[in-house]
Write an enzyme that holds these catalytic residues in place. Structure first.
Site, short mmCIF file in Angstrom:
data_model
loop_
_atom_site.label_atom_id
_atom_site.label_comp_id
_atom_site.label_asym_id
_atom_site.label_seq_id
_atom_site.Cartn_x
_atom_site.Cartn_y
_atom_site.Cartn_z
N ARG A 171 0.86 -1.19 0.00
CA ARG A 171 0.00 0.00 0.00
C ARG A 171 0.90 1.24 0.00
O ARG A 171 0.88 2.05 0.92
CB ARG A 171 -0.90 0.02 1.24
CG ARG A 171 -1.99 -1.04 1.26
CD ARG A 171 -2.98 -0.69 2.37
NE ARG A 171 -4.04 -1.66 2.50
CZ ARG A 171 -4.16 -2.54 3.49
NH1 ARG A 171 -3.25 -2.55 4.46
NH2 ARG A 171 -5.17 -3.37 3.55
N GLN A 200 7.10 -4.38 3.87
CA GLN A 200 7.19 -5.83 3.66
C GLN A 200 6.63 -6.26 2.31
O GLN A 200 6.46 -7.45 2.05
CB GLN A 200 6.45 -6.58 4.78
CG GLN A 200 6.95 -6.25 6.17
CD GLN A 200 6.27 -7.07 7.26
OE1 GLN A 200 6.93 -7.75 8.03
NE2 GLN A 200 4.95 -7.00 7.33
N ASN A 229 7.93 -10.56 4.22
CA ASN A 229 6.60 -10.37 4.79
C ASN A 229 6.40 -11.29 5.99
O ASN A 229 6.25 -12.50 5.86
CB ASN A 229 5.53 -10.66 3.74
CG ASN A 229 4.13 -10.44 4.28
OD1 ASN A 229 3.94 -9.72 5.27
ND2 ASN A 229 3.15 -11.04 3.64
N ASP A 257 -1.44 1.80 11.75
CA ASP A 257 -1.65 1.12 10.47
C ASP A 257 -1.27 2.04 9.32
O ASP A 257 -1.26 3.27 9.45
CB ASP A 257 -3.13 0.72 10.33
CG ASP A 257 -3.44 -0.60 11.03
OD1 ASP A 257 -2.49 -1.35 11.31
OD2 ASP A 257 -4.62 -0.86 11.29
N ASP A 259 -3.02 2.02 6.41
CA ASP A 259 -4.19 2.31 5.57
C ASP A 259 -5.22 3.17 6.29
O ASP A 259 -6.42 3.07 6.03
CB ASP A 259 -4.84 1.01 5.10
CG ASP A 259 -5.29 0.12 6.25
OD1 ASP A 259 -4.84 0.34 7.39
OD2 ASP A 259 -6.09 -0.80 6.00
N ASP A 364 -2.02 -7.36 18.38
CA ASP A 364 -2.21 -6.13 19.15
C ASP A 364 -3.06 -6.38 20.40
O ASP A 364 -2.79 -5.83 21.48
CB ASP A 364 -2.84 -5.05 18.29
CG ASP A 364 -4.09 -5.50 17.53
OD1 ASP A 364 -4.44 -6.69 17.60
OD2 ASP A 364 -4.71 -4.64 16.87
N HIS A 388 -10.37 4.34 9.57
CA HIS A 388 -9.84 3.04 9.16
C HIS A 388 -10.90 2.33 8.32
O HIS A 388 -12.10 2.54 8.51
CB HIS A 388 -9.51 2.21 10.41
CG HIS A 388 -8.80 0.92 10.14
ND1 HIS A 388 -9.46 -0.22 9.71
CD2 HIS A 388 -7.49 0.56 10.25
CE1 HIS A 388 -8.59 -1.20 9.57
NE2 HIS A 388 -7.39 -0.75 9.88
#
Length: 610
Positions: A171, A200, A229, A257, A259, A364, A388
């Site tokens: 991304r 990654q 990754n 994050d 994204d 998390d 998000h």
């Protein structure tokens, strides 16, 4: 009383912005003009004669209940620059709410001319709930307000900078935008030591438009890392590992994050709260929906590992509320905060180690629970949020459900009572619902997850990369996992679901539906079922169902297969028997493995894998 002065009165706690940096976000999340003529920009509001502006909004409020409960800040100041036309008077009213949402006035002052106003607000009488804000009104002309800030003269408990960790996988544009939100904020520049961007993917962020600008803006503060990754847990762990390496400055770590649509003000508020908290604690931002930017995913979250669940609202928390209508007055005790944005104090990292090598899912949550049990609680700030991607637009029937099932079992073994009877019954019910709901591909990989959990800690040896390929191969053997264009399927009668069975009867309905399937008591032919109606107890009534994917991009065809259903049912029974019987030894094995699995040495070994 207000007064004018050239500078601020103390340490910056939060800023009051009147609009977002992007037009896609409703400015009413920041300030509410109530229909009166007000022109707002990010850092400035211009009020015409007779207009009003309130900051009793999601981003406008000061979370007084949390500051009173967890810090020693007893007085704050609202500061802003202002200018009034000749004859115009600007009225500034500070107000507060309580746990019930009742509003009480604090101060009301009138301003003319130009200068910098400073209005003090006492942080008291908020222990169970309540917030503070300010309202503006002007008569007799036009007034302009800008550079509004909340400050305190109290010294911070720990004057510490933060290392920002962002993990990304294919991304690049999102990653550039997220890092850019941090890099462009001048106030954040004083607080951010380093941005560790862990890439990654195969589409490198370094090749994306705008990356060179990030390099120029951040200079040596940008630590761009490439690695194989290792999933979200591997990406975040690499960043935390680098941020806490010997020789680096002592910092807290803020994980984010890639994204998200990042509101940099939320990061500033999280770092402010962490600096003033009496004891080190995790400080998280809320998740706002990216497709419906005024809606809050959940005001706070907790877990119930005894029953293998997370994303549960703790007492007084709410799910899916509209931030334009709902005011978060009650102070809520969170169990953890997901890593769309969460600040972790260095003391917690030193005490509990690095995350578990889960690859994805639950890393998390497990880390938040581990910190909580080590004496580092979590606060989810009600006036800090990032946007998000919506979870309800993601179908759970994908490869990641393997990691979800395996990792929740590991987390439960480490942190819960792990009662064999309860755990095995919970697994049997969950996977049984998949089988009855004709989700044979998802059932297959979740059965594999249970089997791998039973095998013990060695299944985490490679960080999950080989397992990802294995799971994708297994899943591809089942036609019901294939996402098809709706155009491939002829129009069918759409069957809405009937009312859901009462919670206490769900297991009985599950057994009944499985028996009906085995006895051939299924509706013949094929029907269409919408994504919201695709519950197991509804889909399981039919021989074949075309179910819309939650993403609304295609459909999946789910068809009853007696041989598969019987075989998976038998495997499930065997695995659940083992779970119940072996629970004590499994718990002991997984708990004993935690120090090694979360050690810097283990992660160094995984990072070195190419």
């Amino acid at each position: 009383m207000p007064h004018s002065q050239p500078g601020g009165t103390g340490h910056l706690l939060q800023r009051t912005f009147f609009a977002s940096e992007t037009a896609r976000v409703d400015p009413a999340l920041y300030a509410d003009a109530g229909g009166t003529p007000v022109r707002v920009e990010r850092d400035c509001a211009v009020l015409s004669d007779g207009s009003r502006l309130s900051t009793d909004t999601y981003f406008g409020r000061f979370a007084a209940a949390y500051w009173q409960r967890y810090t020693d800040v007893g007085t704050v100041a609202v500061e802003f620059d202002y200018s009034c036309d000749d004859g115009a008077e600007l009225t500034v009213a500070t107000r507060a709410s309580d746990i019930s949402g009742r509003i009480r006035p604090l101060t009301v002052v009138g301003l003319t001319g130009a200068g910098r106003a400073v209005v003090e607000v006492q942080i008291d009488r908020y222990l169970d709930g309540g917030a503070a804000w300010f309202d503006l009104a002007v008569v007799g002309g036009r007034a302009r307000v800008w550079n509004a800030r909340w400050t305190t003269a109290v010294e911070p408990v720990r004057d510490r900078r933060v290392s920002v960790v962002i993990c990304t996988f294919n991304r690049p544009d999102d990653a550039v935008a997220t890092v850019g939100a941090v890099a462009r904020d001048a106030d954040l520049a004083e607080r951010v030591e380093t941005v560790h961007l862990v890439d990654q993917g195969t589409r490198r962020v370094a090749d994306a438009a705008g990356f060179d600008d990030l390099r120029a803006d951040l200079g040596s503060r940008l630590d761009y890392l490439n690695q194989a990754n290792l999933g979200g847990s591997g990406g975040f762990s690499r960043g935390i590992y680098e941020a806490t390496a010997a020789g680096r400055p002592l910092t807290d770590v803020l994980v984010m994050d890639d994204d998200i649509l990042c509101e940099s003000e939320s990061i500033l508020r999280m770092t402010s709260f962490a600096r003033f908290a009496r004891e080190p604690m995790l400080v998280g931002a809320q998740m706002l929906l990216l497709s419906e930017t005024t809606r809050i995913h959940m005001t706070a979250e907790t877990d119930d590992l005894d029953h293998l669940t997370c994303a549960d609202p703790p007492p007084n928390a709410r799910r899916g509320v509209n931030a334009l209508e709902f005011r978060q007055d009650v102070r809520v005790i969170a169990g953890y905060n997901a890593w769309w944005s969460c600040l972790i104090p260095r003391e917690a990292i030193d005490a509990v180690g690095l995350p578990m090598p889960y690859f994805i899912k639950w890393d998390d949550i497990e880390y938040g629970v581990r910190c909580r049990r080590a004496g580092f609680p979590t606060v989810t700030l009600p006036n800090a949020g990032v946007w998000h991607a919506d979870f309800h637009l993601k179908d759970v029937d994908d490869w990641s459900s393997y990691f979800g099932q395996r990792n929740v079992l590991i987390s439960a073994a480490i942190h819960s009572r792990f009662d064999g009877k309860t755990i095995s019954a919970t697994v049997a019910e969950h996977i049984g619902e998949l089988i009855v709901g004709l989700k044979y591909g998802q059932a297959a990989i979740e059965l594999r997850a249970v089997r791998d959990f039973l095998a013990g800690p060695y299944v985490l040896a490679d960080g999950g990369r080989a397992k990802l390929a294995e799971i994708n191969a297994l899943r591809s053997e089942y036609d019901d996992t294939r996402l098809r264009p709706a155009s491939e399927i002829a129009d069918l009668p759409v069957i809405p679901r009937p009312p859901a069975p009462a919670k206490k009867w769900e297991r009985r309905v599950l057994v009944k539906r499985a028996a009906q399937q085995l006895l051939g008591r299924r509706a013949p032919g094929r029907v269409a079922i919408g994504a919201d109606d695709g519950a197991w107890w509804h889909v399981g009534r039919f021989t074949s169902a075309v179910v819309t994917d939650a993403s609304q991009t295609g459909v999946r065809v789910r068809t009853y297969d007696r041989a598969t259903s019987v075989a998976q049912g038998r495997e499930l029974a065997t695995l659940c028997w083992r779970l119940r019987r072996q629970a004590p030894e499994l718990q002991r094995a997984w708990r004993e493995a935690v120090p090694q699995l979360t050690s810097r040495e283990n992660w160094e070994r995984l990072f070195a894998t190419d």
